[in-house]
Motif scaffolding. Structure first.
Motif, short mmCIF file in Angstrom:
data_model
loop_
_atom_site.label_atom_id
_atom_site.label_comp_id
_atom_site.label_asym_id
_atom_site.label_seq_id
_atom_site.Cartn_x
_atom_site.Cartn_y
_atom_site.Cartn_z
N GLY A 87 0.79 -1.22 0.00
CA GLY A 87 0.00 0.00 0.00
C GLY A 87 0.82 1.28 0.00
N THR A 88 2.14 1.18 -0.11
CA THR A 88 2.98 2.38 -0.13
C THR A 88 3.52 2.61 -1.54
OG1 THR A 88 5.10 1.26 0.33
CG2 THR A 88 3.73 1.86 2.24
N ASP A 89 4.12 3.76 -1.73
CA ASP A 89 4.76 4.06 -3.02
C ASP A 89 5.90 3.10 -3.32
OD1 ASP A 89 3.07 6.22 -3.53
OD2 ASP A 89 4.44 7.68 -2.61
N ALA A 90 6.44 2.46 -2.29
CA ALA A 90 7.54 1.51 -2.49
C ALA A 90 7.13 0.37 -3.43
CB ALA A 90 7.99 0.94 -1.15
N VAL A 91 5.87 -0.01 -3.41
CA VAL A 91 5.40 -1.08 -4.29
C VAL A 91 5.69 -0.72 -5.75
CG1 VAL A 91 3.35 -2.31 -5.13
CG2 VAL A 91 3.66 -1.93 -2.68
N ASN A 92 5.33 0.48 -6.14
CA ASN A 92 5.57 0.91 -7.53
C ASN A 92 7.03 1.24 -7.78
OD1 ASN A 92 2.86 0.64 -8.32
ND2 ASN A 92 2.38 2.65 -7.49
N ILE A 93 7.67 1.92 -6.86
CA ILE A 93 9.06 2.34 -7.05
C ILE A 93 9.98 1.13 -7.17
CG2 ILE A 93 11.01 3.51 -5.94
CD1 ILE A 93 8.87 5.51 -4.80
N LEU A 94 9.73 0.10 -6.36
CA LEU A 94 10.58 -1.09 -6.37
C LEU A 94 10.09 -2.18 -7.31
CD1 LEU A 94 11.24 -1.35 -2.52
CD2 LEU A 94 12.73 -0.33 -4.28
N GLY A 95 8.92 -1.98 -7.89
CA GLY A 95 8.37 -2.99 -8.79
C GLY A 95 7.92 -4.25 -8.05
N LEU A 96 7.42 -4.08 -6.84
CA LEU A 96 6.94 -5.22 -6.06
C LEU A 96 5.62 -5.73 -6.63
CD1 LEU A 96 7.71 -3.90 -2.48
CD2 LEU A 96 8.73 -5.92 -3.54
N GLN A 97 5.48 -7.03 -6.64
CA GLN A 97 4.24 -7.67 -7.08
C GLN A 97 3.57 -8.30 -5.85
OE1 GLN A 97 3.28 -7.57 -10.40
NE2 GLN A 97 5.06 -6.23 -10.61
N THR A 98 2.30 -8.59 -5.98
CA THR A 98 1.57 -9.24 -4.90
C THR A 98 2.29 -10.51 -4.46
OG1 THR A 98 -0.50 -8.39 -5.85
CG2 THR A 98 -0.69 -10.11 -4.20
N ASP A 100 5.44 -11.23 -4.50
CA ASP A 100 6.63 -10.93 -3.70
C ASP A 100 6.26 -10.74 -2.23
OD1 ASP A 100 8.25 -10.81 -6.05
OD2 ASP A 100 7.68 -8.71 -6.34
N LEU A 101 5.21 -9.98 -2.01
CA LEU A 101 4.78 -9.70 -0.64
C LEU A 101 4.18 -10.93 0.03
CD1 LEU A 101 3.26 -6.18 -1.35
CD2 LEU A 101 5.45 -6.68 -0.27
N LEU A 102 3.39 -11.70 -0.72
CA LEU A 102 2.79 -12.90 -0.14
C LEU A 102 3.84 -13.97 0.14
CD1 LEU A 102 -0.61 -13.24 -2.03
CD2 LEU A 102 -0.19 -12.42 0.31
N ASN A 103 4.86 -14.07 -0.67
CA ASN A 103 5.93 -15.05 -0.40
C ASN A 103 6.58 -14.77 0.95
OD1 ASN A 103 5.87 -16.90 -2.53
ND2 ASN A 103 7.05 -15.55 -3.86
N ALA A 104 6.65 -13.52 1.33
CA ALA A 104 7.23 -13.15 2.64
C ALA A 104 6.27 -13.47 3.79
CB ALA A 104 7.60 -11.67 2.65
N CYS A 105 5.02 -13.80 3.45
CA CYS A 105 3.99 -14.07 4.46
C CYS A 105 3.75 -15.56 4.68
CB CYS A 105 2.67 -13.39 4.08
SG CYS A 105 2.75 -11.59 4.11
N ALA A 106 4.66 -16.40 4.25
CA ALA A 106 4.48 -17.84 4.45
C ALA A 106 4.28 -18.13 5.93
CB ALA A 106 5.69 -18.60 3.92
N VAL A 126 -3.72 -12.15 -9.60
CA VAL A 126 -3.26 -12.55 -10.93
C VAL A 126 -1.76 -12.84 -10.86
CG1 VAL A 126 -2.94 -11.81 -13.32
CG2 VAL A 126 -5.04 -11.23 -12.11
N GLY A 127 -1.40 -14.03 -11.30
CA GLY A 127 0.01 -14.42 -11.30
C GLY A 127 0.49 -15.01 -9.98
N VAL A 128 -0.38 -15.11 -9.00
CA VAL A 128 -0.01 -15.71 -7.72
C VAL A 128 -0.46 -17.17 -7.74
CG1 VAL A 128 -0.36 -15.67 -5.22
CG2 VAL A 128 -0.27 -13.52 -6.50
N PRO A 129 0.47 -18.11 -7.71
CA PRO A 129 0.06 -19.52 -7.69
C PRO A 129 -0.75 -19.83 -6.42
CG PRO A 129 2.42 -19.31 -8.12
CD PRO A 129 1.91 -17.95 -7.72
N ALA A 130 -1.72 -20.70 -6.56
CA ALA A 130 -2.54 -21.08 -5.40
C ALA A 130 -1.69 -21.67 -4.29
CB ALA A 130 -3.63 -22.06 -5.84
N SER A 131 -0.56 -22.28 -4.64
CA SER A 131 0.33 -22.84 -3.62
C SER A 131 0.84 -21.76 -2.66
CB SER A 131 1.50 -23.57 -4.28
OG SER A 131 2.27 -22.67 -5.05
N VAL A 132 1.00 -20.54 -3.16
CA VAL A 132 1.45 -19.44 -2.30
C VAL A 132 0.35 -19.10 -1.29
CG1 VAL A 132 2.11 -16.98 -2.27
CG2 VAL A 132 3.05 -18.52 -4.01
N LEU A 133 -0.91 -19.15 -1.73
CA LEU A 133 -2.02 -18.90 -0.80
C LEU A 133 -2.03 -19.96 0.30
CD1 LEU A 133 -4.90 -18.07 -3.33
CD2 LEU A 133 -3.31 -16.49 -2.19
#
Length: 173
Positions: A87-98, A100-106, A126-133
Motif C-alpha cells: 500500500g505504499t509508493d515503495a510497491v511501484n518504485i521497487l516494482g513489487l508484485q503481490t 513478492d509480498l505474499l511469499n514473505a507471508c508464508a 493474478v500471477g499468484v500460484p494457489a500454492s502461495v495462498l
C-alpha cells in the motif's frame, strides 16, 4: 568541534547513531552513500527497516543508490516487512508484485490478509500460484472476505480441483 568530513558512515556506525536520529538530521540513503555507506545491508545494519521505505523520498533515494533488487532482498525478509511495504509508493518504485509480498507471508495468514487488503480487493491474485495462498495459510473464508470467489481464485491463480479443496472450496452437485 568536528568538521563535516569527520562525519562518515564509520563514525555513525561506531557511535551507535540510530536510524531515527539519522533521518532527523536529514540524512537519506544518497547522503549516507556519499559518507561511505556502500551496500543495502549496511543501511539495514544502521537500523533502517521496511517502515522507512514507506517514505517516498527515502525509497526513491535508496532505489537510485542500490537498485530495487538489492532493496527487496534486504528489506523484504518477513511478513512484517510485507505489511509495512504493501500500500505504499515503495510497491511501484521497487516494482513489487503481490506474489513478492505474499511469499514473505508464508505461515502468516493475518499478515497475508493485511497485505491483500492494501490491493484492489477481489482482483489482485493474478500471477499468484494457489500454492502461495496455501503457504500463507489463507483459506476460503479469508479469501471470500477479501472478495475472491471460487471463480476468481481459479481464474487468477490457476488453481486445480485438489488445490481448491485444500483451500476449502468444495464442489457440490
Amino acid at each position: 568541534a568536528m568538521s563535516d568530513s569527520d562525519f562518515t558512515y564509520d563514525f555513525i556506525k561506531e557511535n551507535g547513531v540510530k536510524a531515527s536520529n539519522i533521518t532527523a538530521a536529514g540524512l537519506g540513503p544518497k547522503k549516507l552513500k556519499e559518507m561511505g555507506l556502500n551496500t543495502t545491508e549496511q543501511l539495514r545494519q544502521l537500523g533502517f527497516d521496511a517502515l522507512y521505505l514507506a517514505d517516498p523520498k527515502f525509497v526513491s533515494e535508496a532505489n537510485a543508490c542500490f537498485g530495487s533488487e538489492s532493496i527487496k532482498e534486504v528489506f523484504l525478509q518477513n511478513a512484517s516487512d510485507a505489511v509495512a511495504l504493501a500500500g505504499t509508493d515503495a510497491v511501484n518504485i521497487l516494482g513489487l508484485q503481490t506474489i513478492d509480498l505474499l511469499n514473505a507471508c508464508a505461515g502468516a495468514p493475518t499478515e497475508a490478509i493485511a497485505v491483500l487488503q492494501q490491493f484492489p480487493l477481489g482482483t489482485s491474485l493474478v500471477g499468484v500460484p494457489a500454492s502461495v495462498l496455501l503457504d500463507c495459510g489463507l483459506r476460503k473464508a479469508a479469501l471470500q472476505e477479501l472478495g475472491y470467489s471460487l471463480t476468481a481464485v481459479v481464474k487468477q491463480t490457476g488453481a486445480d480441483a485438489p488445490t481448491l479443496s485444500k483451500l476449502g472450496f468444495t464442489m457440490t452437485v
